[in-house]
Design an enzyme around this catalytic site. Structure first.
Site: not given
Ligand code: PGA
Length: 255
Positions: A10, A12, A96, A98, A168, A174, A213
Site C-alpha cells: 500500500n 499510500k 483503510h 486512514e 491492521e 506507521g 509496521s
Molecule cells: P505500515 O502501513 O506498514 O506503514 O505500518 C500499513 C498500512 O497502513 O496498510
C-alpha cells in the site's frame, strides 16, 4: 486447506511517474523467481497507467487504495470499479483506517464498497482494526466483529469467498510498533472463527493479512502463525529490497 499467501504493498500518498517505474522494475527483478506467494501493489491511482505498463510480463498484480460505490456520473473526484478494471487492477483496498479517520467512512459505506467490488468481479481487501484506546479498553474483538458484520449482515458470508481481510491495528500502522505474532494470530483466529460461525468453508479460504509496521525484519516470524496468510505493507512497500524480503518470507513460511 492450504491458503495461498498474499503480500500487498500500500504505497499510500507516495510516488511519482519515475518512482513508480523504478520501484516496479526493482520488484520485477527481485521477485522474478519467487513462487508460492501472490503479490500485489497499490500505487496512487494517478500512477496506475505507469504501473500497468511497467508490470507487463510480471505476475505482480495491480491494485488500488480505494474505490467509490458509483460506476459513473456526477460524482466529482471519485474513481469507479470500471476505471480500475480498465487498468487491470485486481485487489482493491477498502476501509483503510486512514480513510475511515480522515474521510469519515462508516462501516456501512465500506460494506457498500465491498458490494460494488464483488459486483464488478474485483477482490476486496477489507481493512479492519482497533485504535489504541479501544485496544486498551479490551474492545479489539468487538470492533473487528462490528466491522466484519457490516459486510456479513448485508451481503452474507459468501461475499468473503475469494476476498481478503487485512487486520491492521491502528496503533501499529506507521508507528514501527507491530503487533507481536501471538497478538496478531489471536485476532486472526478470532476473525476466522467469527466468519466460521456463519460458514466454515468460507472462513477456511478467506485470506487474512496482517498489517501495521510489517518490515523485512519482523515478517518471517509473523508468517509462522497459522492464521496469518500474508501482509498489507505500507512503509516497507516503498523499497523493492525490503518488500521483496517480506514476499520471500511469506513464500517460504507457507509452502
Ligand atoms: P505500515 O502501513 O506498514 O506503514 O505500518 C500499513 C498500512 O497502513 O496498510
Amino acid at each position: 486447506m492450504a491458503r495461498r499467501p498474499l503480500v500487498m504493498g500500500n504505497w499510500k500518498l507516495n510516488g511519482s511517474k519515475a518512482f513508480t517505474k523504478q520501484l516496479v522494475e526493482g520488484l520485477k527483478a527481485e521477485l522474478a523467481n519467487v513462487e508460492g506467494c501472490d503479490v500485489a501493489i497499490a500505487p496512487p491511482v494517478m500512477y496506475l497507467a505507469e504501473a500497468e505498463a511497467a508490470l507487463v510480463g510480471s505476475k505482480i498484480a495491480l491494485g488500488s487504495q480505494n474505490v467509490d460505490v458509483n460506476i459513473s456520473g456526477a460524482f466529482t473526484g471519485d474513481i469507479s470499479t470500471e476505471m480500475l478494471k480498465d487498468f487491470g487492477a485486481k485487489y482493491i483496498i477498502i476501509g483503510h483506517s486512514e480513510r475511515r479517520t480522515y474521510h469519515k467512512e462508516s462501516d456501512e459505506f465500506v460494506a457498500k464498497k465491498f458490494a460494488a467490488l464483488k459486483e464488478a468481479g474485483l477482490i476486496p481487501v477489507l481493512c479492519i482494526g482497533e485504535t489504541e484506546a479501544e485496544n486498551e479498553a479490551g474492545k479489539t474483538q468487538e470492533v473487528c466483529a462490528r466491522q466484519i458484520d457490516a459486510v456479513l449482515n448485508t451481503l452474507g458470508a459468501s461475499a468473503f469467498n475469494g476476498a481478503v481481510i487485512a487486520y491492521e491495528p491502528i496503533w501499529a500502522i506507521g508507528t514501527g510498533k507491530s503487533a507481536t505474532p501471538a497478538q496478531a494470530q489471536a485476532i486472526h483466529k478470532f476473525i476466522r472463527d467469527h466468519i466460521a460461525k456463519q460458514d466454515q468453508a468460507v472462513a477456511d479460504q478467506v485470506i487474512l493479512q496482517y498489517g501495521g509496521s510489517v518490515n523485512d525484519k519482523n515478517a518471517a516470524e509473523l508468517f509462522t502463525q497459522p492464521d496469518i496468510d500474508g501482509a498489507l505493507v505500507g512503509g516497507a512497500s516503498l523499497k523493492a529490497d525490503a518488500f521483496s524480503v517480506i514476499v520471500k518470507a511469506a513464500a517460504k513460511a507457507k509452502n
